[in-house]
Structures are given as C-alpha cells and as structure tokens.
Design a protein around this motif. Sequence first.
Motif, short mmCIF file in Angstrom:
data_model
loop_
_atom_site.label_atom_id
_atom_site.label_comp_id
_atom_site.label_asym_id
_atom_site.label_seq_id
_atom_site.Cartn_x
_atom_site.Cartn_y
_atom_site.Cartn_z
N THR A 117 -2.64 1.45 30.06
CA THR A 117 -2.69 1.19 28.62
C THR A 117 -2.13 -0.21 28.39
N ALA A 118 -2.22 -0.70 27.16
CA ALA A 118 -1.71 -2.04 26.85
C ALA A 118 -0.18 -2.07 26.98
N ALA A 119 0.38 -3.20 27.45
CA ALA A 119 1.83 -3.37 27.49
C ALA A 119 2.37 -3.31 26.06
N GLY A 153 -3.42 2.59 10.30
CA GLY A 153 -2.09 2.07 10.64
C GLY A 153 -2.04 1.07 11.77
N VAL A 154 -3.20 0.47 12.11
CA VAL A 154 -3.23 -0.51 13.19
C VAL A 154 -3.58 -1.88 12.63
N LEU A 155 -2.73 -2.88 12.89
CA LEU A 155 -2.99 -4.23 12.39
C LEU A 155 -3.11 -5.19 13.56
N GLU A 186 2.01 -4.00 20.54
CA GLU A 186 1.40 -4.03 21.87
C GLU A 186 0.48 -5.20 22.11
N GLU A 187 0.21 -5.40 23.36
CA GLU A 187 -0.65 -6.47 23.86
C GLU A 187 -2.06 -6.31 23.30
N PHE A 188 -2.69 -7.39 22.91
CA PHE A 188 -4.07 -7.38 22.42
C PHE A 188 -5.01 -7.33 23.62
N MET A 189 -5.92 -6.39 23.60
CA MET A 189 -6.87 -6.26 24.71
C MET A 189 -8.28 -6.57 24.21
N THR A 190 -9.17 -6.93 25.12
CA THR A 190 -10.56 -7.15 24.75
C THR A 190 -11.45 -6.28 25.63
N HIS A 214 -18.45 3.27 15.05
CA HIS A 214 -18.54 1.97 14.37
C HIS A 214 -17.59 2.06 13.19
N LYS A 215 -16.40 1.47 13.32
CA LYS A 215 -15.35 1.70 12.31
C LYS A 215 -15.47 0.81 11.08
N ARG A 216 -16.04 -0.38 11.25
CA ARG A 216 -16.07 -1.30 10.10
C ARG A 216 -17.17 -0.93 9.11
N LEU A 273 -10.81 4.69 24.52
CA LEU A 273 -10.67 3.81 25.68
C LEU A 273 -11.18 2.41 25.37
N MET A 274 -10.60 1.43 26.03
CA MET A 274 -11.18 0.09 26.00
C MET A 274 -11.51 -0.29 27.44
N LEU A 275 -12.75 -0.73 27.66
CA LEU A 275 -13.18 -1.13 29.00
C LEU A 275 -12.85 -2.62 29.15
N LEU A 283 -6.54 3.16 24.48
CA LEU A 283 -6.15 2.57 23.20
C LEU A 283 -5.31 3.56 22.43
N GLU A 284 -5.78 4.81 22.42
CA GLU A 284 -5.07 5.85 21.69
C GLU A 284 -5.56 7.21 22.13
N TYR A 285 -4.74 8.22 21.86
CA TYR A 285 -5.16 9.61 22.02
C TYR A 285 -5.31 10.23 20.64
P1 AMP Z 1 -6.27 3.02 17.32
O1 AMP Z 1 -6.13 3.82 16.05
O2 AMP Z 1 -5.02 2.93 18.12
O3 AMP Z 1 -7.47 3.44 18.14
O4 AMP Z 1 -6.64 1.56 16.86
C1 AMP Z 1 -7.70 1.33 15.93
C2 AMP Z 1 -8.55 0.19 16.43
O5 AMP Z 1 -7.75 -0.98 16.59
C3 AMP Z 1 -9.13 0.47 17.81
O6 AMP Z 1 -10.32 1.20 17.73
C4 AMP Z 1 -9.34 -0.95 18.31
O7 AMP Z 1 -10.52 -1.50 17.78
C5 AMP Z 1 -8.17 -1.70 17.73
N1 AMP Z 1 -7.06 -1.77 18.69
C6 AMP Z 1 -6.05 -0.89 18.85
N2 AMP Z 1 -5.22 -1.27 19.83
C7 AMP Z 1 -5.69 -2.44 20.30
C8 AMP Z 1 -5.26 -3.35 21.32
N3 AMP Z 1 -4.16 -3.14 22.03
N4 AMP Z 1 -6.02 -4.45 21.54
C9 AMP Z 1 -7.12 -4.68 20.80
N5 AMP Z 1 -7.58 -3.88 19.84
C10 AMP Z 1 -6.87 -2.77 19.57
#
Ligand code: AMP
Length: 424
Positions: A117-119, A153-155, A186-190, A214-216, A273-275, A283-285
């Motif tokens: 997972t991200a740091a 709740g994710v910025l 946490e660390e930004f992932m791509t 597709h969240k947006r 998951l993020m690949l 990314l999250e559970y």
């Molecule tokens: P989450 O609710 O944790 O899945 O986060 C919502 C969205 O934020 C995810 O679907 C990703 O698009 C983005 N996101 C969450 N964590 C990260 C991360 N560490 N790096 C980049 N994008 C993220």
Amino acid sequence: MKVLIVGSGGREHAIANSVAKSPKVEKIYCAPGNAGIGQIAECVPIGAMEFDKIVAFAKENAIDFTIVGMDDPLVGGLVDALEAEGLRMFGPRKNAAILEGSKAFSKDLMKKYHIPTAAYENFDSAEEAIRYLEEKATYPTVLKADGLALGKGVLICNTKEEALEGVKSIMTDKKFGSAGNRMVIEEFMTGREVSVLSFVDGKTIRIMTSAQDHKRAKDGDQGLNTGGMGTFSPSPFYTEEVDAFCKKYIYQPTVDAMAAEGRPFKGVIFFGLMLTPNGPKVLEYNARFGDPEAQVVLPRMKNDIIEVMEACVDGTLDQIDLQFEDNAAVCVVLASDGYPVSYEKGFPIEGLERFEKEEGYYCFHAGTKLENGRFVTNGGRVLGVTAKGKDLKEARANAYAATEWIAFDNKYMRHDIGKAIDEA
Ligand code: AMP
Ligand code: GLY
C-alpha cells in the motif's frame, strides 16, 4: 427462505435481482428500498440505521437471512445487533467492518502484515499533521479522513498550501464530521485503478470478477467526485499476472491478518487497487459490494447468490466454485443534471418497461419513487443502465443504446464510460 435486504440504492437493487433468482427464496423484503426494488421485493419504511426496528422486523416476520448492503450500518454494528438475537445474516461484524470504517486501522493492518500500500502516517491532531506537512511530506500528497465520509473524505493536494487547507477542513472545521477526528497522510501513487470484489468466510476468500468505476461527474474524469457514474467489468488491465500477485500478496494475507487480529471477516471485501509502476497496491478496503460495481459484477455471476452467502456465514466457502460468465457488462448511470451539487427531483420516468423484455439488459433503480402509480426521479443518481455483451466493446454499445430507451427531464450521463478499454 424469507430474505431481508438493508439499503436503498442501485447496489441493493442488483443484490435483490440476484436473490430473486435463487430457487431457495420465497419472499424478499427491503428496508427501506426504492421504487424499482419494490417491483421484486416488499419495501418496508425502516431506515438502514434504525437497528432496533430492523431487528424487531426480522424477528416478527421470521426472516431467515438478512443481507446488509451499505457501509454505515455495517460499521455501526447492525450485524452484531442481529446476531445477538440469534438471526442469520450476511456481512461483517463491527470489529471486522472497521477494515472500511477506519483508514488508520486498515493502513496499520497493511503495514503490520506487509500488504502493499502507499507509505503513510496517521495523525490524531491538526498540529502534528501540519508539522509533518511542513517538514516531511512530498507533493502531491494525499489526505484521508479516518472514518466514513460518503467517499468524499480523500483530498489530493498538489501543494503544501492546499494540504494545510485540507488539514484545516478535515480536522479543525470537521467538514466530514467525526470521520475527521483522525487522519491519514499518504504517498501519492499513479496508475490504473481496479475494483476487485470478493466473498470471504473468515478464512477462505473467493475473488469475483474485476471492475472499474468512474468517480468523477464529467467526461474525461473532470468535475467533482460522485458516488460513481458508471462501471465496466471485467477490467482488461486486471491481467493473470496481476491476479496472481494480488492472490499471493494482498487477498489471502488480508483475510489471514484479520483472523490473526481476532477480527475474522465474513462478507464482501472490496479491494480498491492501484496498478502502480511498482506493482499492485491497495488504495482502500470496503466491507461491502461497490456501487455501481455490483451492477456489473452480479449480473455476470453464475452461482446462486444465497448459496454463496450462506457458505460465507457457515465457513464453508472452500466448497464453493465461484463462476462468472465469459462476457462483459457495462453500467451507465443516469443522473439528474447538477448532481452531485444541486438538482431537481420529481420528474416522471418513461421507458422502463422495455428492460423487462430484453435479455441481458437491466435497469437498476438508485433514486426513484412511485407517485400516483408513476415512477419519478427522486435523487442525484436515478438509474443504472446495465447491459451485457460478448466483450466490453459490445457491452458498452448495448448499454449506451439502452440509455436511449429511458426519458426524464434533466437526464444526465457521462458518454465515456468504458472508454479506457480502447487503450487496453
Ligand atoms: P479511496 O476512498 O481511499 O479509494 O480514495 C478515493 C480516490 O482517491 C481513489 O479512488 C483514488 O482515485 C484516489 N486516491 C486515494 N489514495 C490515493 C493515493 N495514495 N494516490 C493517488 N490517488 C489516491
Ligand atoms: N464505487 C465505489 C464504492 O462503492 O465505494
């Protein structure tokens, strides 16, 4: 069996649709449900957080099996409340639903059990978080309110200034309420995102098929975050190699970690998951089916959903051979123009009958109600139009064709759901 489903969205309609196909099921109730669910279930006016009323209803009506679809009641302990009365239900107990209910918990779990997972760091106060942003963070950086925040709740913050503003809104101004009493930075992932849903019985895990959300709100992933504007399944980016990696390093290790912590998980684990270039990372559970992931995953499932869910409760999932159709499905959400900010409701919906006649097409209701015998819009996300096809291209063409069967004032949808498959 008499089955009670708790929830009121498109996901619960998709669950009800699968439950209705089970030869074991004689009657379905849904609390509180919606107008579409009302066509296959008896909707009862009880809110998903009214635990006492749900338990009383289940006892009075001799409900054999309750399925909890939503995150709030799971995290709040509805399963424990039902269990305390000797009732059978599908979903994790409160001590396991924390996997979704606290991001700080899930991050610590992943760290302890070496799940990729991200740091990150967890923070209990704004001062500590600000110090970290000033001294240690790299940008962009990701801020997450610890608790449930309707997926908002994710910025993602590109600069230190944005991040400082973010800490203020989460921890000081409490924009997400008590969800912001703690936070994760946490660390930004791509990379590409994939949703993988699974059934879990406390020790065994069976993966369903993959999907992508597709969240947006707008085409090209522009606009605000929403509850989800459409999905496709399977994801062409979820290769056998990715699957093998995740099975070894993510799925079973998560189930084993929860068991080792004395929090055996029974129900659905949704792995976000993020690949990344360094391999798949969590990314999250979530502790439940995704919405609108369920609307493309469940129509492709061949098994009797009740049999699978009972196996999760009984700890016999190892005896289930989970099977999916060798095809694809696409779901396009029809929303009210203006969603997710402000929109009008109460417009009559035309064209729903056509879905009853066409094999492989589904119209799952999210925000609808009956008014004088007519279906009317009653929410931001109104309907989820799902179609199957032999492959993703065909499923997408079918789903978009079917969106034209429906008419209501202020109908809004994205036109690029599943466009990513062209790049696969
Ligand atoms: P989450 O609710 O944790 O899945 O986060 C919502 C969205 O934020 C995810 O679907 C990703 O698009 C983005 N996101 C969450 N964590 C990260 C991360 N560490 N790096 C980049 N994008 C993220
Ligand atoms: N579609 C994402 C979720 O259900 O959380």
